[in-house]
Design a protein around this motif. Structure first.
Motif, PDB file in Angstrom:
ATOM      1  N   ASP A 173       0.869  -1.173   0.000  1.00  0.00           N
ATOM      2  CA  ASP A 173       0.000   0.000   0.000  1.00  0.00           C
ATOM      3  C   ASP A 173       0.905   1.222   0.000  1.00  0.00           C
ATOM      4  OD1 ASP A 173      -1.733   2.087   0.449  1.00  0.00           O
ATOM      5  OD2 ASP A 173      -2.843   1.088   2.048  1.00  0.00           O
ATOM      6  N   GLY A 196      -2.490   3.946  -3.421  1.00  0.00           N
ATOM      7  CA  GLY A 196      -3.092   2.768  -4.035  1.00  0.00           C
ATOM      8  C   GLY A 196      -2.220   1.555  -3.790  1.00  0.00           C
ATOM      9  N   THR A 202       4.852   0.916 -11.734  1.00  0.00           N
ATOM     10  CA  THR A 202       4.400   1.042 -10.346  1.00  0.00           C
ATOM     11  C   THR A 202       4.652   2.426  -9.760  1.00  0.00           C
ATOM     12  OG1 THR A 202       6.516   0.161  -9.540  1.00  0.00           O
ATOM     13  CG2 THR A 202       4.703  -1.416  -9.830  1.00  0.00           C
ATOM     14  N   ASN A 252       0.650  -1.945 -12.683  1.00  0.00           N
ATOM     15  CA  ASN A 252       0.429  -2.689 -11.448  1.00  0.00           C
ATOM     16  C   ASN A 252       0.323  -1.760 -10.247  1.00  0.00           C
ATOM     17  OD1 ASN A 252       0.074  -5.512 -11.692  1.00  0.00           O
ATOM     18  ND2 ASN A 252       2.177  -5.737 -12.425  1.00  0.00           N
ATOM     19  N   HIS A 253      -0.482  -0.733 -10.397  1.00  0.00           N
ATOM     20  CA  HIS A 253      -0.748   0.228  -9.316  1.00  0.00           C
ATOM     21  C   HIS A 253      -2.183   0.707  -9.480  1.00  0.00           C
ATOM     22  CE1 HIS A 253      -0.537   3.686  -6.714  1.00  0.00           C
ATOM     23  NE2 HIS A 253       0.746   3.491  -6.439  1.00  0.00           N
ATOM     24  N   SER A 254      -2.990   0.521  -8.436  1.00  0.00           N
ATOM     25  CA  SER A 254      -4.417   0.830  -8.547  1.00  0.00           C
ATOM     26  C   SER A 254      -4.709   2.318  -8.647  1.00  0.00           C
ATOM     27  CB  SER A 254      -5.176   0.231  -7.363  1.00  0.00           C
ATOM     28  OG  SER A 254      -4.755   0.828  -6.143  1.00  0.00           O
ATOM     29  N   ARG A 260      -4.328  -1.760 -16.944  1.00  0.00           N
ATOM     30  CA  ARG A 260      -4.165  -1.773 -15.492  1.00  0.00           C
ATOM     31  C   ARG A 260      -4.706  -3.057 -14.876  1.00  0.00           C
ATOM     32  NH1 ARG A 260      -7.010   2.989 -13.232  1.00  0.00           N
ATOM     33  NH2 ARG A 260      -8.771   1.577 -12.958  1.00  0.00           N
ATOM     34  N   ASP A 269      -6.336  -5.441 -11.959  1.00  0.00           N
ATOM     35  CA  ASP A 269      -7.404  -5.323 -10.968  1.00  0.00           C
ATOM     36  C   ASP A 269      -6.881  -5.813  -9.615  1.00  0.00           C
ATOM     37  OD1 ASP A 269      -9.296  -4.372 -12.824  1.00  0.00           O
ATOM     38  OD2 ASP A 269      -9.753  -6.415 -13.466  1.00  0.00           O
ATOM     39  N   LEU A 270      -6.107  -4.982  -8.942  1.00  0.00           N
ATOM     40  CA  LEU A 270      -5.441  -5.390  -7.706  1.00  0.00           C
ATOM     41  C   LEU A 270      -6.264  -5.150  -6.465  1.00  0.00           C
ATOM     42  CD1 LEU A 270      -1.892  -3.846  -8.351  1.00  0.00           C
ATOM     43  CD2 LEU A 270      -2.576  -6.225  -8.693  1.00  0.00           C
ATOM     44  N   GLU A 271      -7.173  -4.198  -6.507  1.00  0.00           N
ATOM     45  CA  GLU A 271      -7.778  -3.675  -5.280  1.00  0.00           C
ATOM     46  C   GLU A 271      -9.291  -3.777  -5.291  1.00  0.00           C
ATOM     47  OE1 GLU A 271      -8.308   0.795  -3.600  1.00  0.00           O
ATOM     48  OE2 GLU A 271      -6.239   0.173  -3.990  1.00  0.00           O
ATOM     49  N   SER A 272      -9.842  -4.079  -4.122  1.00  0.00           N
ATOM     50  CA  SER A 272     -11.285  -4.043  -3.922  1.00  0.00           C
ATOM     51  C   SER A 272     -11.547  -3.390  -2.569  1.00  0.00           C
ATOM     52  CB  SER A 272     -11.871  -5.468  -3.950  1.00  0.00           C
ATOM     53  OG  SER A 272     -13.259  -5.438  -3.686  1.00  0.00           O
ATOM     54  N   SER A 296      -7.521  -7.679  -4.036  1.00  0.00           N
ATOM     55  CA  SER A 296      -8.618  -8.441  -4.621  1.00  0.00           C
ATOM     56  C   SER A 296      -8.273  -9.910  -4.774  1.00  0.00           C
ATOM     57  CB  SER A 296      -8.956  -7.872  -6.009  1.00  0.00           C
ATOM     58  OG  SER A 296      -7.868  -8.059  -6.904  1.00  0.00           O
TER      59      SER A 296
END
Length: 239
Positions: free
Chosen positions: A71, A75, A140, A181-183, A216, A218-221, A226
């Protein structure tokens, strides 16, 4: 594409010797994890940052854990540079990268070019398009929603651009695919403030017909990992 096992959370104590990172796990234990990133990791190792590790049960490994996510405060970022090629290949083969759809074959690490390089992905077997030579780059470094590449001077990256221009000159497709690779990144730009020579050559490559794409992950939820690494959305590249 997903991580091979559930990730384990912790806090970054320090990264050192490039390949090592000390992490305090959520249960209070301190472990040394493999850091699979030889780059500067600019912006991706803030003090006491939340991080996530994958765990291996391979008894031959010296280090049980691998650092995967961090983190950054802007993001989540995937710092494992072994991931982008697989992310790109899975997305292309699944038809998620519209510009590269329709190819029947995808091979990795194929020798090519006048400078004796190995391409990340070679696509062939399209019914109406020439072969595509795809160089994959991990992005990143995020500043105010802008993703910059590279995060350090890269002579090797310049070589790859010259090789792609050579493929275009030979009548085939040369493609630079940024795996974001960065949300927090909303667009990608060359990092002229870090490596102006790369930025200049990238613009020359684009003018010569090299296709520059960015997708991009989808790394984050809701601010949490994620568990996925799939490329879900194209983002603009501003040259």
């Amino acid at each position: 594409m997903e991580f091979p096992s559930p990730l384990i959370g912790g806090r970054l104590i320090r990264r050192y010797k490039r390949f090592l990172a000390d992490v305090r796990l959520e249960d209070g234990c301190e472990v040394t994890a493999h850091c699979p990133n030889t780059g500067s990791m600019l912006g991706c190792q803030p003090e006491d940052a939340r991080v996530w590790l994958s765990e291996s049960d391979n008894p031959k490994r010296k280090l049980r854990y691998t650092w995967e996510l961090v983190d950054t405060g802007a993001g989540l970022a995937c710092i494992n540079t072994a991931r982008p090629n697989g992310q790109a290949r899975c997305a292309i083969e699944a038809g998620m990268v519209a510009e590269l759809a329709g190819y029947g074959s995808c091979r990795s690490e194929v020798r090519y070019g006048s400078e004796k390089s190995r391409i990340d992905l070679h696509l062939s077997g399209h019914p109406s398009a020439p072969d595509a030579w795809v160089e994959v780059k991990n992005v990143t470094l995020c500043e105010a929603g802008v993703g910059y590449f590279p995060d350090a001077v890269t002579v090797r990256g310049q070589k790859h651009l010259r090789e792609l221009m050579g493929q275009v000159a030979a009548g085939e497709r040369g493609v630079l695919l940024f795996v974001v690779n960065h949300s927090g990144i909303r667009e990608v730009r060359p990092a002229d403030h870090i490596d102006p020579a790369y930025g200049k050559l990238l613009r020359e490559a684009a003018a010569a017909g090299v296709e520059v794409l960015a997708y991009r992950a989808d790394l984050e939820s809701n601010g949490e990992p994620s568990g996925a690494l799939g490329l879900g959305r194209a983002v603009p590249v501003c040259l």
